[in-house]
Design a protein around this motif. Structure first.
Motif, PDB file in Angstrom:
ATOM      1  N   ARG A  32       0.994  -1.239  -0.205  1.00 40.05           N
ATOM      2  CA  ARG A  32      -0.047   0.151  -0.025  1.00 40.05           C
ATOM      3  C   ARG A  32       1.078   1.247   0.163  1.00 40.05           C
ATOM      4  N   LYS A  33       1.904   1.214   0.831  1.00 40.70           N
ATOM      5  CA  LYS A  33       2.728   2.517   0.974  1.00 40.70           C
ATOM      6  C   LYS A  33       3.323   2.734  -0.466  1.00 40.70           C
ATOM      7  N   TYR A  34       3.695   1.825  -1.339  1.00 38.97           N
ATOM      8  CA  TYR A  34       4.318   2.134  -2.652  1.00 38.97           C
ATOM      9  C   TYR A  34       3.294   2.157  -3.731  1.00 38.97           C
ATOM     10  N   GLY A  35       2.074   2.073  -3.339  1.00 44.93           N
ATOM     11  CA  GLY A  35       1.214   2.106  -4.412  1.00 44.93           C
ATOM     12  C   GLY A  35       1.025   0.899  -5.318  1.00 44.93           C
ATOM     13  N   ASP A  37       0.145  -3.106  -6.661  1.00 42.69           N
ATOM     14  CA  ASP A  37      -1.130  -3.775  -6.902  1.00 42.69           C
ATOM     15  C   ASP A  37      -1.284  -4.740  -5.947  1.00 42.69           C
TER      16      ASP A  37
END
Length: 75
Positions: A32-35, A37
């Motif tokens: 989630r932090k690094y966007g 999938d």
């Protein structure tokens, strides 16, 4: 072994969180932090997966087998 692996086991041990939830948190939060999938973090029947299995020895947990895109690459 990896520091993340040790930290995840320590988190589970000292917080009382079960290991499955601890591993989910330690892998999903960076995704989630690094966007990235999130769908790649779920094991789904019929889809190729990348994951590591572990064995428990006298010195703690050690990687046993490594799979990348559904193919065993180590172990």
């Amino acid at each position: 072994g990896s520091q993340l692996l040790r930290d995840t086991f320590n988190f589970a041990r000292f917080s009382g969180t079960d290991q499955a939830k601890a591993f989910r948190l330690s892998t999903l939060n960076p995704v989630r932090k690094y966007g990235l999938d999130e769908s790649r973090t779920v094991l789904t029947e019929g889809k190729a997966a990348s994951f590591i299995t572990f064995t428990k020895g006298a010195d703690g947990y050690c990687p046993a087998d490594v799979y990348t895109e559904g193919q065993k690459v180590r172990g």
